[in-house]
Design a protein around this motif. Structure first.
Motif, PDB file in Angstrom:
ATOM      1  N   GLY A 155       0.839  -1.186   0.000  1.00 18.13           N
ATOM      2  CA  GLY A 155       0.000   0.000   0.000  1.00 18.13           C
ATOM      3  C   GLY A 155       0.874   1.236   0.000  1.00 18.13           C
ATOM      4  O   GLY A 155       1.851   1.306   0.750  1.00 18.13           O
ATOM      5  N   PHE A 156       0.551   2.202  -0.841  1.00 16.95           N
ATOM      6  CA  PHE A 156       1.348   3.418  -0.935  1.00 16.95           C
ATOM      7  C   PHE A 156       0.713   4.493  -0.050  1.00 16.95           C
ATOM      8  O   PHE A 156      -0.378   4.974  -0.326  1.00 16.95           O
ATOM      9  CB  PHE A 156       1.468   3.871  -2.391  1.00 16.95           C
ATOM     10  CG  PHE A 156       2.325   2.944  -3.203  1.00 16.95           C
ATOM     11  CD1 PHE A 156       3.701   3.075  -3.205  1.00 16.95           C
ATOM     12  CD2 PHE A 156       1.750   1.904  -3.922  1.00 16.95           C
ATOM     13  CE1 PHE A 156       4.505   2.191  -3.930  1.00 16.95           C
ATOM     14  CE2 PHE A 156       2.543   1.022  -4.656  1.00 16.95           C
ATOM     15  CZ  PHE A 156       3.917   1.167  -4.653  1.00 16.95           C
ATOM     16  N   VAL A 188       3.232  -5.964   3.359  1.00 15.72           N
ATOM     17  CA  VAL A 188       2.792  -7.003   4.284  1.00 15.72           C
ATOM     18  C   VAL A 188       2.887  -8.364   3.594  1.00 15.72           C
ATOM     19  O   VAL A 188       2.375  -8.536   2.476  1.00 15.72           O
ATOM     20  CB  VAL A 188       1.351  -6.751   4.776  1.00 15.72           C
ATOM     21  CG1 VAL A 188       0.920  -7.828   5.764  1.00 15.72           C
ATOM     22  CG2 VAL A 188       1.246  -5.371   5.427  1.00 15.72           C
ATOM     23  N   ALA A 189       3.540  -9.317   4.255  1.00 16.88           N
ATOM     24  CA  ALA A 189       3.715 -10.648   3.679  1.00 16.88           C
ATOM     25  C   ALA A 189       2.425 -11.453   3.663  1.00 16.88           C
ATOM     26  O   ALA A 189       2.346 -12.484   2.985  1.00 16.88           O
ATOM     27  CB  ALA A 189       4.791 -11.405   4.450  1.00 16.88           C
ATOM     28  N   HIS A 190       1.407 -10.985   4.389  1.00 13.58           N
ATOM     29  CA  HIS A 190       0.137 -11.703   4.507  1.00 13.58           C
ATOM     30  C   HIS A 190      -0.994 -10.785   4.020  1.00 13.58           C
ATOM     31  O   HIS A 190      -1.601 -10.047   4.816  1.00 13.58           O
ATOM     32  CB  HIS A 190      -0.085 -12.128   5.958  1.00 13.58           C
ATOM     33  CG  HIS A 190       1.126 -12.761   6.580  1.00 13.58           C
ATOM     34  ND1 HIS A 190       1.523 -14.051   6.302  1.00 13.58           N
ATOM     35  CD2 HIS A 190       2.061 -12.261   7.441  1.00 13.58           C
ATOM     36  CE1 HIS A 190       2.625 -14.324   6.967  1.00 13.58           C
ATOM     37  NE2 HIS A 190       2.972 -13.260   7.657  1.00 13.58           N
ATOM     38  N   PRO A 191      -1.265 -10.787   2.712  1.00  6.00           N
ATOM     39  CA  PRO A 191      -2.239  -9.841   2.155  1.00  6.00           C
ATOM     40  C   PRO A 191      -3.610  -9.900   2.819  1.00  6.00           C
ATOM     41  O   PRO A 191      -4.290  -8.868   2.919  1.00  6.00           O
ATOM     42  CB  PRO A 191      -2.298 -10.251   0.675  1.00  6.00           C
ATOM     43  CG  PRO A 191      -0.957 -10.863   0.396  1.00  6.00           C
ATOM     44  CD  PRO A 191      -0.598 -11.576   1.659  1.00  6.00           C
ATOM     45  N   ASP A 192      -4.030 -11.079   3.265  1.00  7.25           N
ATOM     46  CA  ASP A 192      -5.349 -11.166   3.904  1.00  7.25           C
ATOM     47  C   ASP A 192      -5.401 -10.305   5.169  1.00  7.25           C
ATOM     48  O   ASP A 192      -6.401  -9.630   5.439  1.00  7.25           O
ATOM     49  CB  ASP A 192      -5.683 -12.621   4.242  1.00  7.25           C
ATOM     50  CG  ASP A 192      -6.005 -13.440   3.012  1.00  7.25           C
ATOM     51  OD1 ASP A 192      -6.228 -12.842   1.943  1.00  7.25           O
ATOM     52  OD2 ASP A 192      -6.031 -14.683   3.114  1.00  7.25           O
ATOM     53  N   MET A 202      -7.346  -2.826   6.607  1.00  5.39           N
ATOM     54  CA  MET A 202      -7.473  -1.557   5.897  1.00  5.39           C
ATOM     55  C   MET A 202      -8.704  -1.434   5.011  1.00  5.39           C
ATOM     56  O   MET A 202      -9.038  -0.330   4.579  1.00  5.39           O
ATOM     57  CB  MET A 202      -6.229  -1.342   5.011  1.00  5.39           C
ATOM     58  CG  MET A 202      -4.972  -1.056   5.783  1.00  5.39           C
ATOM     59  SD  MET A 202      -5.058   0.542   6.640  1.00  5.39           S
ATOM     60  CE  MET A 202      -4.814   0.001   8.334  1.00  5.39           C
ATOM     61  N   SER A 203      -9.382  -2.532   4.689  1.00  4.18           N
ATOM     62  CA  SER A 203     -10.410  -2.483   3.646  1.00  4.18           C
ATOM     63  C   SER A 203     -11.550  -1.545   4.024  1.00  4.18           C
ATOM     64  O   SER A 203     -11.891  -1.361   5.192  1.00  4.18           O
ATOM     65  CB  SER A 203     -10.953  -3.885   3.362  1.00  4.18           C
ATOM     66  OG  SER A 203     -11.516  -4.449   4.524  1.00  4.18           O
ATOM     67  N   LEU A 204     -12.148  -0.958   2.983  1.00  3.33           N
ATOM     68  CA  LEU A 204     -13.226   0.017   3.125  1.00  3.33           C
ATOM     69  C   LEU A 204     -14.455  -0.537   2.421  1.00  3.33           C
ATOM     70  O   LEU A 204     -14.362  -1.067   1.314  1.00  3.33           O
ATOM     71  CB  LEU A 204     -12.795   1.337   2.478  1.00  3.33           C
ATOM     72  CG  LEU A 204     -13.788   2.488   2.476  1.00  3.33           C
ATOM     73  CD1 LEU A 204     -13.963   3.033   3.889  1.00  3.33           C
ATOM     74  CD2 LEU A 204     -13.285   3.601   1.553  1.00  3.33           C
ATOM     75  N   ALA A 205     -15.622  -0.416   3.060  1.00  5.90           N
ATOM     76  CA  ALA A 205     -16.851  -0.938   2.463  1.00  5.90           C
ATOM     77  C   ALA A 205     -17.952   0.100   2.566  1.00  5.90           C
ATOM     78  O   ALA A 205     -17.977   0.918   3.487  1.00  5.90           O
ATOM     79  CB  ALA A 205     -17.286  -2.230   3.162  1.00  5.90           C
ATOM     80  N   GLY A 206     -18.855   0.084   1.612  1.00  8.42           N
ATOM     81  CA  GLY A 206     -19.998   0.990   1.615  1.00  8.42           C
ATOM     82  C   GLY A 206     -20.935   0.617   0.487  1.00  8.42           C
ATOM     83  O   GLY A 206     -20.499   0.037  -0.522  1.00  8.42           O
ATOM     84  N   ASN A 229      -6.927   0.430  -4.650  1.00 11.74           N
ATOM     85  CA  ASN A 229      -5.772   0.812  -3.832  1.00 11.74           C
ATOM     86  C   ASN A 229      -6.136   1.107  -2.388  1.00 11.74           C
ATOM     87  O   ASN A 229      -5.314   0.923  -1.480  1.00 11.74           O
ATOM     88  CB  ASN A 229      -5.088   2.037  -4.451  1.00 11.74           C
ATOM     89  CG  ASN A 229      -4.521   1.741  -5.830  1.00 11.74           C
ATOM     90  OD1 ASN A 229      -4.076   0.629  -6.089  1.00 11.74           O
ATOM     91  ND2 ASN A 229      -4.533   2.728  -6.712  1.00 11.74           N
ATOM     92  N   THR A 230      -7.353   1.550  -2.162  1.00 13.82           N
ATOM     93  CA  THR A 230      -7.759   1.883  -0.800  1.00 13.82           C
ATOM     94  C   THR A 230      -7.818   0.663   0.112  1.00 13.82           C
ATOM     95  O   THR A 230      -7.849   0.800   1.335  1.00 13.82           O
ATOM     96  CB  THR A 230      -9.132   2.595  -0.811  1.00 13.82           C
ATOM     97  OG1 THR A 230      -9.367   3.177   0.461  1.00 13.82           O
ATOM     98  CG2 THR A 230     -10.256   1.619  -1.115  1.00 13.82           C
ATOM     99  N   THR A 231      -7.800  -0.523  -0.480  1.00 14.69           N
ATOM    100  CA  THR A 231      -7.806  -1.763   0.305  1.00 14.69           C
ATOM    101  C   THR A 231      -6.546  -1.909   1.149  1.00 14.69           C
ATOM    102  O   THR A 231      -6.532  -2.653   2.129  1.00 14.69           O
ATOM    103  CB  THR A 231      -7.933  -2.972  -0.648  1.00 14.69           C
ATOM    104  OG1 THR A 231      -9.124  -2.822  -1.418  1.00 14.69           O
ATOM    105  CG2 THR A 231      -7.991  -4.288   0.100  1.00 14.69           C
TER     106      THR A 231
END
Length: 458
Positions: A133-134, A304-308, A314-318, A330-332
């Motif tokens: 993530g940047f 992060v070595a563990h993407p899950d 960080m994930s965003l939902a709506g 990218n916001t994930t």
């Protein structure tokens, strides 16, 4: 309608004037913030002003307050300049005006971050399957990585921290070296873990965490644990011993995070890669692109070595945020939604340098640090306090704290170069950081002469 072309041309004109004089510009600012408030402030304008005049007045007004930190003789903090391709690309980012949070808003932003993620992992020798993530800087990178760590270790203890928070959660231990960077403690505060709760592991004279002490500390407790190691001590440039630290973490099921804001770039250069041996065994890494890849502010990578775990934290939902199946949002991977396409300058920097160019820049700056240390060590009574293994030089003058503070002030007044002071093992000392693509050996020699003269005058 305002004349956009004329305003952009004015900005180009002022930028070129500034950059063309950067090599010979006094490095220190010539005005303070209150001075600039007087020049640029006043009541809120009742009516708008022509954009060209706004740009002209702004450029002229702020000039005395600009520090030439983008230039080749700013050594006070670990900051680079902006490579030509990265600077130009950053202008395009503003012109394109993309929200790079979602694929639906900018397929270009998603594509560039996907490509740049692969390139960064390759350059740093990190696992190809890691997520990236940047973020804005080292603080954002450490916070994001430690959020992923918090998720993973508490999930392993049967607790969903994203859903249930920390109240009632299993006790979580954080262990870090006593020379851990301040952003680690700020990240712990922001994550609700407490800035003062980390177990401080003793470090050696160069600031390297003691792996045996870490192993013993892990063995004395139980439950979820996070260990924060360091690639590049901000004072000495020293690296923790990652293999024995990783062994200790593996034995106790602890998450290993590496704060490599500037030092992790050592992995990209053959002459310094040995310093990072074993770093690929960590679970997460923070690295800052504006520090040694020399891109404009603001851009760092939370890896992060563990993407899950990364996505869970960080994930965003709506209801209106409809993901495009199979596409990168990218916001994930970052704690932001509205965000610029900050990976574009990183893409441009890496492509303009290539693997060989990145390595050459790192190795050249490290050689310049050794050159600077050699010059300063020749001053009677001066002691170089660190093993100059990277780009950091720590220097102590005879006469104690007052003499060292006076020397820092004298160098800053002279403004041939700029260095800062720091506290190291209880004493105030001079700290020099070399991480600019434009710094030459002549800049080092000229700066060393100015420092020598300032020290002798004081």
């Amino acid at each position: 309608m305002p004349d956009r072309t004329a305003a952009l041309q004015a900005a180009v004109r002022h930028a070129e004037t500034y950059l063309s004089g950067l090599d010979e510009r006094p490095v220190a600012a010539r005005a303070t913030a209150p001075d600039l408030v007087e020049r640029l402030g006043g009541p809120l304008p009742e009516h708008g002003v022509d954009p060209v005049r706004v740009i002209d007045d702004l450029a002229v007004g702020v000039d005395p307050g600009l520090v030439a930190s983008a230039g080749p003789r700013h050594f006070g903090f670990v900051v680079g300049g902006a490579l030509p391709a990265a600077l130009a690309a950053d202008w395009l980012v503003s012109a394109w005006d993309q929200c790079a949070a979602f694929h639906a808003l900018s397929p270009a932003g998603s594509a560039i971050e996907e490509i740049t993620s692969r390139w960064v992992l390759d350059l740093l020798g990190l696992p190809a399957g890691a997520s990236v993530g940047f973020v804005t800087g080292g603080q954002g990178a450490n916070t994001t990585c430690l959020a992923a760590a918090r998720h993973a270790v508490l999930a392993g203890a049967g607790w969903d921290v994203e859903r249930d928070g920390l109240i009632g959660a299993p006790p979580l231990r954080v262990l870090c070296g006593e020379q851990a960077h301040a952003t680690i403690h700020t990240a712990l505060r922001l994550l609700g873990l407490g800035s003062g709760t980390a177990v401080s592991i003793p470090a050696d004279a160069q600031g390297r965490m003691d792996p045996d002490a870490l192993r013993d500390a892990l063995a004395t407790g139980s439950g979820p644990a996070i260990v924060c190691a360091q690639a590049g001590n901000v004072a000495t440039g020293a690296f923790d011993a990652f293999d024995p630290i990783a062994d200790a973490c593996a034995a106790h099921g602890a998450w290993l995070h590496v704060d490599g804001a500037f030092g992790l770039w050592a992995a990209a250069a053959p002459a310094t890669r040995h310093l990072t041996r074993g770093v690929d065994r960590a679970d997460s890494w923070a690295v800052d692109a504006h520090k040694w890849l020399n891109v404009p502010y603001d851009c760092a990578a939370a890896i992060v070595a563990h993407p899950d775990a990364h996505r869970a934290a960080m994930s965003l939902a709506g209801p209106y945020l409809v993901a495009d199946p199979g596409q990168r949002d990218n916001t994930t991977y970052v704690p932001e939604s509205s965000r610029r396409a900050r990976a574009v300058p990183v893409y441009a920097a890496i492509r303009s340098l290539g693997r060989a160019g990145v390595a050459e820049m790192i190795e050249r700056n490290c050689a310049q640090a050794r050159r600077m240390a050699g010059h300063l060590a020749a001053i009677p009574g001066v002691t170089v306090l660190n093993d100059v293994v990277l780009n950091q030089v720590l220097v102590a003058l005879p006469g104690g704290d007052d003499a060292n503070r006076a020397a820092v002030a004298a160098v800053q007044r002279d403004a041939t170069c700029w260095l800062g002071g720091t506290t190291w093992q209880g004493a105030h000392v001079l700290r020099i950081s070399i991480s600019n693509w434009a710094t030459t050996d002549e800049d080092i020699d000229r700066s060393a002469a100015a420092i020598t003269a300032a020290v002798r005058r004081d």
